[in-house]
Enzyme design. Structure first.
Site, PDB file in Angstrom:
ATOM      1  N   ARG A  46      -8.551  11.709  16.154  1.00 25.95           N
ATOM      2  CA  ARG A  46      -8.437  11.794  15.095  1.00 25.95           C
ATOM      3  C   ARG A  46      -8.154  12.002  14.351  1.00 25.95           C
ATOM      4  O   ARG A  46      -7.603  12.566  13.107  1.00 25.95           O
ATOM      5  CB  ARG A  46      -9.985  11.759  15.034  1.00 25.95           C
ATOM      6  CG  ARG A  46     -11.041  12.125  13.450  1.00 25.95           C
ATOM      7  CD  ARG A  46     -12.054  11.887  12.845  1.00 25.95           C
ATOM      8  NE  ARG A  46     -12.826  12.455  14.282  1.00 25.95           N
ATOM      9  CZ  ARG A  46     -13.210  13.234  15.216  1.00 25.95           C
ATOM     10  NH1 ARG A  46     -12.371  14.515  14.688  1.00 25.95           N
ATOM     11  NH2 ARG A  46     -14.042  13.813  16.055  1.00 25.95           N
ATOM     12  N   TYR A  98      -7.560   0.265 -11.162  1.00 26.41           N
ATOM     13  CA  TYR A  98      -8.081  -0.283  -9.979  1.00 26.41           C
ATOM     14  C   TYR A  98      -9.972  -0.606  -9.695  1.00 26.41           C
ATOM     15  O   TYR A  98     -10.804   0.464  -9.393  1.00 26.41           O
ATOM     16  CB  TYR A  98      -6.946  -0.012  -7.799  1.00 26.41           C
ATOM     17  CG  TYR A  98      -8.137  -0.619  -6.747  1.00 26.41           C
ATOM     18  CD1 TYR A  98      -7.400  -2.117  -6.685  1.00 26.41           C
ATOM     19  CD2 TYR A  98      -8.102   0.122  -6.509  1.00 26.41           C
ATOM     20  CE1 TYR A  98      -7.316  -2.986  -5.896  1.00 26.41           C
ATOM     21  CE2 TYR A  98      -8.665  -1.377  -5.353  1.00 26.41           C
ATOM     22  CZ  TYR A  98      -8.583  -2.326  -4.969  1.00 26.41           C
ATOM     23  OH  TYR A  98      -9.034  -3.259  -3.576  1.00 26.41           O
ATOM     24  N   ASP A 170      -1.473   7.333  -8.048  1.00 25.17           N
ATOM     25  CA  ASP A 170      -1.972   5.792  -7.529  1.00 25.17           C
ATOM     26  C   ASP A 170      -0.985   5.555  -7.548  1.00 25.17           C
ATOM     27  O   ASP A 170      -0.353   4.965  -9.061  1.00 25.17           O
ATOM     28  CB  ASP A 170      -2.735   5.335  -7.674  1.00 25.17           C
ATOM     29  CG  ASP A 170      -3.067   4.230  -6.678  1.00 25.17           C
ATOM     30  OD1 ASP A 170      -2.356   3.930  -5.868  1.00 25.17           O
ATOM     31  OD2 ASP A 170      -4.554   3.600  -6.594  1.00 25.17           O
ATOM     32  N   LYS A 195      -0.224  -2.921   0.471  1.00 25.66           N
ATOM     33  CA  LYS A 195       0.258  -3.322  -0.464  1.00 25.66           C
ATOM     34  C   LYS A 195       1.473  -3.168  -0.069  1.00 25.66           C
ATOM     35  O   LYS A 195       1.672  -3.867   0.915  1.00 25.66           O
ATOM     36  CB  LYS A 195      -0.238  -3.169  -1.775  1.00 25.66           C
ATOM     37  CG  LYS A 195      -1.612  -2.672  -1.702  1.00 25.66           C
ATOM     38  CD  LYS A 195      -2.463  -3.917  -2.228  1.00 25.66           C
ATOM     39  CE  LYS A 195      -4.298  -3.680  -1.642  1.00 25.66           C
ATOM     40  NZ  LYS A 195      -4.904  -3.085  -2.789  1.00 25.66           N
TER      41      LYS A 195
HETATM   42  C1  LIG Z   1      -5.194  -2.106  -3.527  1.00 24.04           C
HETATM   43  C2  LIG Z   1      -5.692  -0.878  -3.926  1.00 24.04           C
HETATM   44  C3  LIG Z   1      -6.262  -0.369  -3.479  1.00 24.04           C
HETATM   45  C4  LIG Z   1      -7.279   0.497  -2.197  1.00 24.04           C
HETATM   46  O1  LIG Z   1      -6.646  -0.040  -0.845  1.00 24.04           O
HETATM   47  P1  LIG Z   1      -7.599  -0.535  -0.132  1.00 24.04           P
HETATM   48  O2  LIG Z   1      -6.247  -0.636   1.135  1.00 24.04           O
HETATM   49  O3  LIG Z   1      -7.696  -1.736   0.412  1.00 24.04           O
HETATM   50  O4  LIG Z   1      -8.052   0.349   0.280  1.00 24.04           O
HETATM   51  C5  LIG Z   1      -6.133   1.081  -4.467  1.00 24.04           C
HETATM   52  N1  LIG Z   1      -5.046   1.495  -5.373  1.00 24.04           N
HETATM   53  C6  LIG Z   1      -4.989   0.248  -6.303  1.00 24.04           C
HETATM   54  C7  LIG Z   1      -4.050   0.437  -7.074  1.00 24.04           C
HETATM   55  C8  LIG Z   1      -5.059  -1.205  -5.347  1.00 24.04           C
HETATM   56  O5  LIG Z   1      -3.787  -1.797  -5.297  1.00 24.04           O
END
Ligand SMILES: *Cc1c(COP(=O)(O)O)cnc(C)c1O
Length: 379
Positions: A46, A98, A170, A195
């Site tokens: 962890r 998001y 982000d 992603k």
């Molecule tokens: C998908 C996404 C998230 C969240 O990520 P998860 O892996 O689904 O928890 C946060 N910010 C953006 C821009 C995203 O596309």
């Protein structure tokens, strides 16, 4: 070093016993002490794991940070960053961030003593107006999802620094191959590695990247304390995916550019949102802070000409699914799918309509994808 070299090699050498070229997966939950008080760097997975460390070093190198923490999901990464704030703190962020982030801020953290202003982040005056004595953080997402509004990184981060506010970007939508927020002075970069970084739609994960040890120490403390670190198996998959990130991003954006031009000329399409089109109103800013247009686009379908359900039903290659950034092309309806949790008011404020359709362009053959859209849109 070239980012393509870093993507393949940074952090990956973790086996000095057999010199394996590929980072081993260390599934061990615990690590033997050499003697009382002495470890080989790891004691419990962890808090730290060699496979996860390889991924963290790799992502930090790509973004130009000094370190990173790999988390179980992107939301886990965002949650971790929010824990840097004391109760009573205020955050300025976009009204088109998001959907999951919006929900986390509004329905989780706002009920636990943090306050938020969701505003139009393209408007510097609005940001200045939203900053209060208790503001501690500016949360930036650019390009925005799904309408690809661009936030001016240099201007907003510059303003934040003058006011001594922490800035978080982000960077999920472009990946470090196409945008590096640290070059504009950001304090923290977060990713949903689910992603583009992983890129193969077969894992969920996240990352928090930092460029100061004082922030890094806190992030690592919260990742361990909250228990949100990524499993070694999943970390290994993301690390494997990243090796081809530069080449995938080139293929994604080549396809996206061709598809955007095709859609722009189609009579059943009212408007196309794509950062690579000359019609995007923020071209100067795009050229200033992005190294490419990326693989995401959206468009407004004229549903009087082509009803929504009919359009989606006719598609054979584009898959009706949420998420983005994988090698396969996905298409979806933000109003009822990815952004539904924002509610009708939030949706309207962000500019999403019931006719907005989002595409995550994959790396398939361009002509096949355009042919698929042609059939669904009709003559
Ligand atoms: C998908 C996404 C998230 C969240 O990520 P998860 O892996 O689904 O928890 C946060 N910010 C953006 C821009 C995203 O596309």
């Amino acid at each position: 070093m070239d980012i393509r070299t870093k993507a393949v090699l940074a952090g990956t050498a973790k086996d000095s016993q057999y010199n394996s070229v590929i980072t081993p997966i260390y599934p061990s939950s615990t690590f033997r002490f050499e003697e009382l008080g002495k470890t080989k760097g790891y004691d419990y997975t962890r808090s730290g794991n060699p496979t996860r460390a390889a991924l963290e070093e790799n992502i930090a190198a790509l973004e130009g940070g000094i370190g990173a923490s790999a988390t179980a999901t992107g939301m886990a990464a965002i949650t971790t960053v929010l824990f840097l704030l004391e109760p009573g703190a205020h955050v300025v962020t976009g009204n088109d961030i998001y959907g999951g982030t919006y929900r986390l801020f509004k329905d989780v953290f706002a009920k636990r003593g943090i306050t938020f202003s969701f505003i139009n982040m393209m408007d510097l005056k609005a940001i200045r107006k939203a900053i209060q004595p208790k503001t501690r953080m500016i949360w930036i997402e650019t390009p925005s999802n799904p309408l690809l509004h661009i936030v001016d990184l240099e201007a907003v981060i510059g303003l934040a620094r003058k006011k001594k506010l922490m800035t978080v970007v982000d960077n999920t939508f472009l990946s470090p191959y196409l945008q590096r927020p640290f070059e504009f002075g950001a304090d923290i970069v977060v990713h949903s590695t689910t992603k583009y970084l992983n890129g193969h739609s077969d894992v969920v994960g996240g990352a928090v990247v930092y460029k100061s040890e004082s922030i890094g120490e806190k992030i690592r403390f919260f990742v361990n304390g909250l228990g949100v670190s990524q499993s070694p198996y999943d970390a290994w998959l993301v690390l494997r995916g990243i090796k081809t990130l530069p080449y995938r991003m080139e293929a994604h954006q080549r396809n996206a550019g061709k598809i955007a031009s095709f859609l722009e000329g189609h009579p059943a399409v009212k408007q196309v949102h794509y950062t690579g089109l000359e019609s995007h109103p923020q071209q100067a800013l795009i050229k200033k802070q992005m190294k490419g247009a990326g693989g995401m686009l959206a468009f407004e379908l004229d549903t009087k000409k082509v009803p929504l359900k009919e359009f989606f039903k006719k598609l054979k290659l584009f898959q009706l699914a949420e998420s983005l950034g994988g090698v396969e092309s996905l298409i979806e309806h933000p109003w009822s799918m990815s952004h539904a949790s924002m509610g009708p008011e939030g949706l309207k404020a962000s500019g999403i309509t019931q006719e907005t359709i989002r595409i995550s362009t994959g790396i398939e053959g361009t002509e096949d994808l355009i042919e698929d859209l042609k059939k669904a849109l009709g003559k």
